[in-house]
Motif scaffolding. Structure first.
Motif, PDB file in Angstrom:
ATOM      1  N   ASP A  84     -61.948  55.445  51.480  1.00 66.00           N
ATOM      2  CA  ASP A  84     -62.549  54.709  52.585  1.00 66.00           C
ATOM      3  C   ASP A  84     -61.706  53.450  52.813  1.00 66.00           C
ATOM      4  N   VAL A  85     -61.133  53.334  54.004  1.00 64.12           N
ATOM      5  CA  VAL A  85     -60.257  52.201  54.314  1.00 64.12           C
ATOM      6  C   VAL A  85     -60.823  51.330  55.446  1.00 64.12           C
ATOM      7  N   ARG A  86     -62.127  51.417  55.660  1.00 63.04           N
ATOM      8  CA  ARG A  86     -62.732  50.643  56.748  1.00 63.04           C
ATOM      9  C   ARG A  86     -62.727  49.145  56.483  1.00 63.04           C
ATOM     10  N   LYS A  87     -62.758  48.748  55.226  1.00 60.35           N
ATOM     11  CA  LYS A  87     -62.790  47.319  54.888  1.00 60.35           C
ATOM     12  C   LYS A  87     -61.596  46.962  54.021  1.00 60.35           C
ATOM     13  N   GLY A  88     -61.080  45.784  54.236  1.00 61.83           N
ATOM     14  CA  GLY A  88     -60.032  45.262  53.368  1.00 61.83           C
ATOM     15  C   GLY A  88     -58.723  46.018  53.455  1.00 61.83           C
ATOM     16  N   ARG A  89     -57.897  45.802  52.434  1.00 63.62           N
ATOM     17  CA  ARG A  89     -56.567  46.414  52.413  1.00 63.62           C
ATOM     18  C   ARG A  89     -56.389  47.421  51.299  1.00 63.62           C
ATOM     19  N   ARG A  90     -57.428  47.633  50.517  1.00 62.20           N
ATOM     20  CA  ARG A  90     -57.374  48.626  49.443  1.00 62.20           C
ATOM     21  C   ARG A  90     -58.405  49.706  49.700  1.00 62.20           C
ATOM     22  N   PRO A  91     -58.002  50.963  49.538  1.00 58.88           N
ATOM     23  CA  PRO A  91     -58.986  52.041  49.707  1.00 58.88           C
ATOM     24  C   PRO A  91     -60.061  51.971  48.635  1.00 58.88           C
TER      25      PRO A  91
END
Length: 145
Positions: A84-91
């Motif tokens: 999930d890559v919707r938030k931040g820069r790390r999956p």
């Protein structure tokens, strides 16, 4: 279960430089690669759906399915499809099933395709794999069960 299905003219998986799974395709023949990402709540129902779809989708030359053509399939576990890559820069991998849940389900996908009469090769679960594919078309589909 999230799967990337790709039609290919060649495919192989290597672990530590050794081929552990490959499709036996003669010139012009087509096969399928399934990159399979298992989610925490997946089970036998999702396996059955994926097996049916992968075997019966009419995505090969002449509007044929893998079953129609007897096409080989390479099944490779890929938990990163659940990232999930919707938030931040790390999956975030929180949706991915742990190995002890995912491994038998990926194995069941391969066994289900074999039970339908298809030749199936696999990667090695949990290994650092080099997956080589020559896309044909290209044709790439996302299958969410």
């Amino acid at each position: 279960m999230r799967t990337v299905l790709q039609r290919v003219s060649a495919a192989a998986v290597r672990v530590d430089g050794e081929v552990v799974g490959a499709l036996d395709l003669d010139g012009g023949a087509q096969g399928l690669v399934l990159l399979v990402g298992v989610a925490r709540d997946d089970g036998p129902e999702q396996v059955a759906t994926l097996v049916r779809k992968a075997a019966e989708l009419r995505v090969l030359a002449g509007d044929r399915s893998a079953l129609d053509a007897g096409a080989p399939v390479l099944v490779v576990s890929q938990f990163t499809l659940q990232g999930d890559v919707r938030k931040g820069r790390r999956p975030s991998w929180s949706a991915a099933a742990p190995g002890e849940v995912a491994e038998p389900l990926v194995r069941a996908v391969a066994e289900g395709l074999r039970a339908r009469g298809l030749p199936v090769a696999t990667g090695r679960f949990g290994a650092d794999m080099a997956v080589e594919m020559v896309g044909d078309g290209p044709l790439t589909l996302i299958l969410d069960t």
